[in-house]
Design a protein around this motif. Structure first.
Motif, PDB file in Angstrom:
ATOM      1  N   MET A 220       0.891  -1.027  -0.063  1.00  0.00           N
ATOM      2  CA  MET A 220       0.037   0.032  -0.088  1.00  0.00           C
ATOM      3  C   MET A 220       0.797   1.374   0.006  1.00  0.00           C
ATOM      4  SD  MET A 220      -2.943  -1.007   2.649  1.00  0.00           S
ATOM      5  CE  MET A 220      -3.938   0.491   2.403  1.00  0.00           C
ATOM      6  N   LYS A 221       0.400   2.120  -0.574  1.00  0.00           N
ATOM      7  CA  LYS A 221       1.030   3.553  -0.498  1.00  0.00           C
ATOM      8  C   LYS A 221       1.231   4.064   0.681  1.00  0.00           C
ATOM      9  CE  LYS A 221       0.100   4.581  -5.222  1.00  0.00           C
ATOM     10  NZ  LYS A 221      -0.376   5.861  -6.437  1.00  0.00           N
ATOM     11  N   LYS A 222       2.112   4.939   1.015  1.00  0.00           N
ATOM     12  CA  LYS A 222       2.377   5.639   2.311  1.00  0.00           C
ATOM     13  C   LYS A 222       2.070   6.823   2.151  1.00  0.00           C
ATOM     14  CE  LYS A 222       6.032   2.656   3.980  1.00  0.00           C
ATOM     15  NZ  LYS A 222       7.300   2.677   4.739  1.00  0.00           N
ATOM     16  N   ASN A 223       1.483   7.507   3.278  1.00  0.00           N
ATOM     17  CA  ASN A 223       1.116   8.907   3.156  1.00  0.00           C
ATOM     18  C   ASN A 223      -0.125   9.336   2.369  1.00  0.00           C
ATOM     19  OD1 ASN A 223       2.817   9.508   5.193  1.00  0.00           O
ATOM     20  ND2 ASN A 223       4.460   9.833   3.741  1.00  0.00           N
ATOM     21  N   LEU A 224      -1.041   8.106   1.884  1.00  0.00           N
ATOM     22  CA  LEU A 224      -2.026   8.417   0.943  1.00  0.00           C
ATOM     23  C   LEU A 224      -3.127   9.229   1.633  1.00  0.00           C
ATOM     24  CD1 LEU A 224      -3.161   7.818  -1.760  1.00  0.00           C
ATOM     25  CD2 LEU A 224      -4.124   5.672  -0.779  1.00  0.00           C
ATOM     26  N   HIS A 225      -3.501   9.015   2.871  1.00  0.00           N
ATOM     27  CA  HIS A 225      -4.649   9.585   3.452  1.00  0.00           C
ATOM     28  C   HIS A 225      -4.241  10.785   4.190  1.00  0.00           C
ATOM     29  CE1 HIS A 225      -7.267   5.936   2.779  1.00  0.00           C
ATOM     30  NE2 HIS A 225      -6.040   5.304   3.028  1.00  0.00           N
ATOM     31  N   PRO A 226      -5.301  11.870   4.183  1.00  0.00           N
ATOM     32  CA  PRO A 226      -4.918  13.156   4.844  1.00  0.00           C
ATOM     33  C   PRO A 226      -5.077  12.967   6.258  1.00  0.00           C
ATOM     34  CG  PRO A 226      -7.301  13.148   4.039  1.00  0.00           C
ATOM     35  CD  PRO A 226      -6.625  11.791   3.577  1.00  0.00           C
ATOM     36  N   LYS A 227      -4.296  13.771   6.906  1.00  0.00           N
ATOM     37  CA  LYS A 227      -4.111  13.669   8.562  1.00  0.00           C
ATOM     38  C   LYS A 227      -5.421  14.095   9.207  1.00  0.00           C
ATOM     39  CE  LYS A 227      -1.566  15.320  12.495  1.00  0.00           C
ATOM     40  NZ  LYS A 227      -0.834  16.203  12.915  1.00  0.00           N
ATOM     41  N   THR A 228      -5.926  13.507  10.174  1.00  0.00           N
ATOM     42  CA  THR A 228      -7.201  13.731  10.635  1.00  0.00           C
ATOM     43  C   THR A 228      -6.967  14.261  12.178  1.00  0.00           C
ATOM     44  OG1 THR A 228      -7.566  11.525  11.445  1.00  0.00           O
ATOM     45  CG2 THR A 228      -8.801  12.097   9.348  1.00  0.00           C
ATOM     46  N   ASN A 229      -7.677  15.189  12.401  1.00  0.00           N
ATOM     47  CA  ASN A 229      -7.455  15.932  13.956  1.00  0.00           C
ATOM     48  C   ASN A 229      -8.966  15.721  14.690  1.00  0.00           C
ATOM     49  OD1 ASN A 229      -4.987  17.119  13.016  1.00  0.00           O
ATOM     50  ND2 ASN A 229      -6.119  18.498  11.744  1.00  0.00           N
ATOM     51  N   ALA A 230      -8.714  15.763  15.829  1.00  0.00           N
ATOM     52  CA  ALA A 230      -9.967  15.944  17.000  1.00  0.00           C
ATOM     53  C   ALA A 230     -10.253  17.391  17.178  1.00  0.00           C
ATOM     54  CB  ALA A 230      -9.525  15.492  18.122  1.00  0.00           C
ATOM     55  N   VAL A 231     -11.429  17.762  16.440  1.00  0.00           N
ATOM     56  CA  VAL A 231     -11.900  19.155  16.264  1.00  0.00           C
ATOM     57  C   VAL A 231     -13.018  19.263  17.047  1.00  0.00           C
ATOM     58  CG1 VAL A 231     -10.559  19.594  14.110  1.00  0.00           C
ATOM     59  CG2 VAL A 231     -13.032  18.843  13.976  1.00  0.00           C
ATOM     60  N   LYS A 232     -13.391  20.638  17.289  1.00  0.00           N
ATOM     61  CA  LYS A 232     -14.788  20.998  17.826  1.00  0.00           C
ATOM     62  C   LYS A 232     -15.731  21.633  16.803  1.00  0.00           C
ATOM     63  CE  LYS A 232     -14.360  21.687  22.604  1.00  0.00           C
ATOM     64  NZ  LYS A 232     -15.418  22.034  23.668  1.00  0.00           N
ATOM     65  N   ALA A 233     -16.805  21.018  16.888  1.00  0.00           N
ATOM     66  CA  ALA A 233     -17.826  21.464  16.012  1.00  0.00           C
ATOM     67  C   ALA A 233     -18.771  22.385  16.783  1.00  0.00           C
ATOM     68  CB  ALA A 233     -18.541  20.439  15.354  1.00  0.00           C
ATOM     69  N   TYR A 234     -19.123  23.620  16.234  1.00  0.00           N
ATOM     70  CA  TYR A 234     -19.936  24.555  16.864  1.00  0.00           C
ATOM     71  C   TYR A 234     -21.292  24.763  15.962  1.00  0.00           C
ATOM     72  CZ  TYR A 234     -15.551  25.794  19.143  1.00  0.00           C
ATOM     73  OH  TYR A 234     -14.400  25.719  20.012  1.00  0.00           O
ATOM     74  N   CYS A 235     -22.338  24.592  16.898  1.00  0.00           N
ATOM     75  CA  CYS A 235     -23.561  24.749  16.138  1.00  0.00           C
ATOM     76  C   CYS A 235     -24.239  26.163  16.539  1.00  0.00           C
ATOM     77  CB  CYS A 235     -24.581  23.727  16.783  1.00  0.00           C
ATOM     78  SG  CYS A 235     -26.174  23.703  16.098  1.00  0.00           S
ATOM     79  N   THR A 236     -25.239  26.716  15.676  1.00  0.00           N
ATOM     80  CA  THR A 236     -25.767  27.953  15.915  1.00  0.00           C
ATOM     81  C   THR A 236     -26.357  27.998  16.963  1.00  0.00           C
ATOM     82  OG1 THR A 236     -27.543  27.304  14.484  1.00  0.00           O
ATOM     83  CG2 THR A 236     -25.603  28.446  13.219  1.00  0.00           C
ATOM     84  N   CYS A 237     -27.099  26.947  17.613  1.00  0.00           N
ATOM     85  CA  CYS A 237     -27.890  27.097  18.610  1.00  0.00           C
ATOM     86  C   CYS A 237     -26.992  26.979  20.064  1.00  0.00           C
ATOM     87  CB  CYS A 237     -28.682  25.395  18.827  1.00  0.00           C
ATOM     88  SG  CYS A 237     -27.758  24.275  19.261  1.00  0.00           S
ATOM     89  N   GLY A 238     -25.634  27.003  19.944  1.00  0.00           N
ATOM     90  CA  GLY A 238     -24.776  26.973  21.120  1.00  0.00           C
ATOM     91  C   GLY A 238     -24.134  25.770  21.536  1.00  0.00           C
ATOM     92  N   ASN A 239     -24.647  24.790  21.046  1.00  0.00           N
ATOM     93  CA  ASN A 239     -23.997  23.463  21.369  1.00  0.00           C
ATOM     94  C   ASN A 239     -22.705  23.142  20.709  1.00  0.00           C
ATOM     95  OD1 ASN A 239     -23.864  20.841  22.275  1.00  0.00           O
ATOM     96  ND2 ASN A 239     -24.869  19.782  20.579  1.00  0.00           N
ATOM     97  N   ASP A 240     -21.504  22.649  21.247  1.00  0.00           N
ATOM     98  CA  ASP A 240     -20.437  22.271  20.659  1.00  0.00           C
ATOM     99  C   ASP A 240     -20.172  20.929  20.976  1.00  0.00           C
ATOM    100  OD1 ASP A 240     -19.863  22.806  23.253  1.00  0.00           O
ATOM    101  OD2 ASP A 240     -18.008  23.596  23.049  1.00  0.00           O
ATOM    102  N   PHE A 241     -19.463  19.958  20.196  1.00  0.00           N
ATOM    103  CA  PHE A 241     -18.951  18.740  20.412  1.00  0.00           C
ATOM    104  C   PHE A 241     -17.872  18.477  19.645  1.00  0.00           C
ATOM    105  CE2 PHE A 241     -22.184  19.148  16.688  1.00  0.00           C
ATOM    106  CZ  PHE A 241     -21.728  18.298  16.184  1.00  0.00           C
TER     107      PHE A 241
END
Length: 67
Positions: free
Chosen positions: A1-22
């Motif tokens: 398999m090819k190395k470094n094929l997939h992009p790097k993923t990060n743990a990020v915060k998602a913000y909603c307009t209602c004020g909720n974040d996850f």
């Protein structure tokens, strides 16, 4: 398999307009959404009123000129 094929993923915060974040995993640094499971009508069981009357009246005025 090819190395470094997939992009790097990060743990990020998602913000909603209602004020909720996850935390989720994504390739972007930050996510802003308009609906989440805390405010979406399917998950909450409540229906938000959307003002479509103005659009319907505008459509009727535009296309029912002869009546």
């Amino acid at each position: 398999m090819k190395k470094n094929l997939h992009p790097k993923t990060n743990a990020v915060k998602a913000y909603c307009t209602c004020g909720n974040d996850f935390t989720t995993t994504s390739t972007s640094k930050e996510i802003k959404v308009t609906l989440c499971s805390q405010c979406h009508p399917y998950f909450t069981g409540s229906q938000k009123h959307v003002d479509t009357a103005g659009r319907i009246e505008k459509f009727n005025l535009k296309y029912n000129k002869n009546k």
